[in-house]
Design an enzyme around this catalytic site. Structure first.
Site, PDB file in Angstrom:
ATOM      1  N   ASP A   1      19.275   0.319  35.606  1.00 25.59           N
ATOM      2  CA  ASP A   1      19.198  -1.166  35.799  1.00 25.59           C
ATOM      3  C   ASP A   1      20.659  -1.786  35.995  1.00 25.59           C
ATOM      4  O   ASP A   1      21.491  -0.955  36.294  1.00 25.59           O
ATOM      5  CB  ASP A   1      18.443  -1.787  34.529  1.00 25.59           C
ATOM      6  CG  ASP A   1      17.556  -3.086  34.969  1.00 25.59           C
ATOM      7  OD1 ASP A   1      18.284  -4.013  35.179  1.00 25.59           O
ATOM      8  OD2 ASP A   1      16.293  -2.870  34.963  1.00 25.59           O
TER       9      ASP A   1
ATOM     10  N   HIS B   1      18.655  -8.287  32.548  1.00 32.25           N
ATOM     11  CA  HIS B   1      17.466  -7.602  32.962  1.00 32.25           C
ATOM     12  C   HIS B   1      17.192  -6.190  32.238  1.00 32.25           C
ATOM     13  O   HIS B   1      16.294  -5.801  31.628  1.00 32.25           O
ATOM     14  CB  HIS B   1      17.606  -7.150  34.443  1.00 32.25           C
ATOM     15  CG  HIS B   1      16.082  -6.844  35.130  1.00 32.25           C
ATOM     16  ND1 HIS B   1      15.897  -5.623  35.511  1.00 32.25           N
ATOM     17  CD2 HIS B   1      15.219  -7.720  35.283  1.00 32.25           C
ATOM     18  CE1 HIS B   1      14.767  -5.528  36.041  1.00 32.25           C
ATOM     19  NE2 HIS B   1      14.170  -6.941  35.950  1.00 32.25           N
TER      20      HIS B   1
ATOM     21  N   SER C   1       8.738  -5.995  36.094  1.00 33.64           N
ATOM     22  CA  SER C   1       9.929  -5.560  35.233  1.00 33.64           C
ATOM     23  C   SER C   1       9.616  -5.279  33.840  1.00 33.64           C
ATOM     24  O   SER C   1      10.194  -4.409  33.276  1.00 33.64           O
ATOM     25  CB  SER C   1      10.970  -6.485  35.319  1.00 33.64           C
ATOM     26  OG  SER C   1      11.591  -6.564  36.569  1.00 33.64           O
TER      27      SER C   1
END
EC number: 3.4.21.94
Length: 637
Positions: free
Chosen positions: A166, A207, A383
């Protein structure tokens, strides 16, 4: 992939196809080069790179291949750096130098315009409805991952490492620091071992930290919440935070430390705009093949992928990562069992977990860790779904470290449950061997308790084989109205070494063009009557030139079926205006086992899908034995 389509690479014992991409956009060139040396050796590679002003990393999945990067070059520009390319090519020690083109990869974190920014200082465990759903935020009680049962059995992910590919993770976060595996972490964006997120005012690079918390946040420390596998280790693989992705960075990330990292979690992919057809390039395919063949001491790396956030405007079979046989593609449901607004549907999705994307209640989001020691309630998108699945798989691996990458897919099919999931568009159906599936949710929501119990007694499934079931090579017109219907009769390579009797994955490798690609609809029906929607309408896709070039549409819906018989392919148009099209090629690729995969498994629950499947396998084996005996008697007479 492991069969024939497009151009082929032979690597790590696998024959797999290279996806073919075409784009009308001008290419973007990066400061990354793929370099092959005549004489393999890391010392020589470092010397060559230094002489030309490059940094260097060896690619672990291929002999003689190196990643050269030049920090003095622009990270992205429209013209090739011919000076540096020629400089490298003139060096007699270098066999090949290829400047890497850049392409887009997007995080799959859905952001509602009305999201509420809440940072909690108190523990969020009671708000983690995806772990224990008691009806929080108007959810459906009992609709969760059933981690309580797995934890009560003593499985918390101990001894398992999950790599979060990520934008980096905040490894200083007090809820992550204890479980952080520094030895398995790396920053491929900055080429150093410290994958800390780059600071931005809008916290855009939160994220990976949020995904990491879902998996490995520590328990009982009065900070944020609890990870699904709260005693597992988490590794940060920073690779997303750059202007453009390259094949060499993707491949390096996917192949990073495959003997230390057990599970790789990816919550990103091609742009979810409803008009993109994209997937892994040559090096990344080679790295994935190497991972499933050699990772984890030969048991295979486990790749978990978010299925996509394009909603009803997109189809995840147009995403070559989510639709790969080597990945476990995960979709999401919200806390009352409905689909999220961003959910894409496709026949390659194997199962689902939980996220948000329909409710405005802030507590309906996914509670997890956030940047700079903070907590959040607003993580969402597929996600959030993929890391939850990675956590469940970590629990299963603790129960049985001998599980292979294919064992994990079989366990997913057998233990996922319909529960109270509701798809307003696609009905739940049973395939030819009685396994219930849905076009969006796959085989249902993961059940951690059921999975660890089955994993404890699991015996590795039989060897996998690959068969080209047949091919249509003559061009066929797709009519403006009605459908083009084609059939292929196959014996699934019976009588040969690569006979496939019990299916796992099926690919329809298709080359087709249309006056409007987005209106094209493709269905395939198996000999046992299971219909898979390979491609649904994508209203934003106006392409009329590129089409699909040897694209491997994949289905998991025929899992366990007998591949022998007649397969039917249907192509037609769905839309307001009449369209025309031309199918140039259809090749049927069958992947599975010759012997029954469940016949030797231990059955504890006689109401389970495993019990049903084993009973059917025993009956089929008995029927085939009787048939062979009768044929033998007839031949003697």
């Amino acid at each position: 992939m492991e069969g024939g389509c497009g151009s082929q690479w032979k690597a790590a014992g696998f024959l797999f196809c290279v996806m073919v991409f075409a784009s009308a956009e001008r290419p973007v060139f990066t400061n990354h080069f793929l370099v092959e040396l005549h004489k393999d050796g890391e010392e020589e590679a470092r010397q060559v790179a230094a002489e030309h002003g490059f940094g260097v990393r060896k690619l672990p999945f291929a002999e003689g291949l190196y990643h050269f990067y030049h920090n003095g070059l622009a990270k992205a520009k429209r013209r090739r750096s011919l000076h540096h390319k020629r400089q490298l090519e003139r060096d007699p020690r270098i066999k090949m130098a290829l400047q890497q083109e850049g392409f887009d990869r997007k995080k799959r974190g859905y952001r509602d315009i009305n999201e509420i920014d809440i940072n909690m200082n108190d523990p969020l465990f009671t708000k983690q409805w995806y772990l224990f759903n008691t009806g929080q935020a108007d959810g459906t009680p009992g609709l969760d991952l059933n981690v309580a049962e797995a934890w009560e059995l003593g499985y918390t992910g101990k001894g398992v490492t999950i790599g979060i590919m990520d934008d980096g993770i905040d490894y200083l976060h007090p809820d992550l620091a204890y479980n952080y595996n520094a030895d398995a972490s790396y920053d491929f964006s900055s080429n150093d071992p410290y994958p800390y997120p780059r600071y931005t005012d809008d916290w855009f690079n939160s994220h990976g930290t949020r995904c990491a918390g879902e998996v490995s946040a520590a328990a009982s420390n009065n900070i944020c919440g609890v990870g699904v596998a709260y005693n597992s280790k988490v590794a940060g693989i920073r690779m997303l935070d750059q202007p453009f992705m390259t094949d060499i960075i993707e491949a390096s990330s996917i192949s990073h430390m495959p003997q230390l990292i057990d599970i790789y979690s990816a919550s990103w992919g091609p742009t979810d705009n409803g008009k993109t057809v994209d997937g892994p390039r040559e090096l990344t395919l080679q790295a994935m093949a190497d991972g499933v063949n050699k990772g984890r001491g030969g048991k295979g790396s486990i790749y978990v992928w978010a299925s996509g956030d394009g909603g009803s405007y997109d189809d995840c079979n147009c995403d070559g990562y989510a639709s790969s046989m080597w990945t476990i593609s995960i979709n999401s449901a919200i806390n009352d069992g409905r689909t999220a607004l961003y959910d894409e549907s496709c026949s390659s999705t194997l199962a689902s977990t939980f996220s948000n994307g329909r409710k405005r209640n802030p507590e309906a989001g996914v509670a997890t860790t956030d940047l700079y020691g903070n907590c959040t309630l607003r993580h969402s998108g597929t996600s959030a779904a993929a890391p939850e699945a990675a956590g469940v798989f970590a629990l299963a691996l603790e129960a049985n470290l001998d599980l292979t990458w294919r064992d994990m897919q079989h366990l997913t099919v057998l233990t996922s449950k319909r529960n109270q999931l509701h798809d307003e568009v696609h009905q739940w159906r049973r395939n030819g061997v009685g396994l219930e599936f849905n076009h969006l949710f796959g085989y249902g929501v993961l059940d951690a308790g059921a999975m660890v119990k089955m994993a404890k007694d699991w015996k590795t499934v039989p060897e996998r084989f690959h068969c080209v079931g047949g091919s249509v090579q003559n061009p066929e017109k797709i009519p403006p109205t009605g459908k083009l219907v084609l059939t292929l009769k196959t014996n699934a390579c019976e009588g040969k070494e690569n006979f496939v009797r019990y299916l796992e994955h099926v690919q329809a490798v298709i080359t087709v063009n249309a006056t409007r690609r987005g209106d094209l609809n493709i269905n395939m029906t198996s000999p046992m009557g299971t219909k898979s929607i390979l491609l649904s309408r994508r209203p934003r896709d106006d392409d009329s030139k590129v089409g699909f070039d040897k694209w491997p549409f994949m289905t998991t819906h025929t899992w366990g079926e007998d591949a022998r018989g007649t397969w039917t392919l249907e192509l037609g148009f769905v839309g307001s205006a009449p369209q025309k099209g031309l199918l140039k090629e259809w090749t049927l690729m069958l992947h599975g086992t010759q012997s029954a995969p469940y016949i030797d498994q231990v059955v504890r629950d006689y109401q389970s899908k495993l019990a049903m499947s084993k009973k059917q396998e025993l009956e089929e084996e008995l029927d085939e034995a009787v048939e062979r005996s009768l044929q033998s008697i007839l031949r003697k007479n």
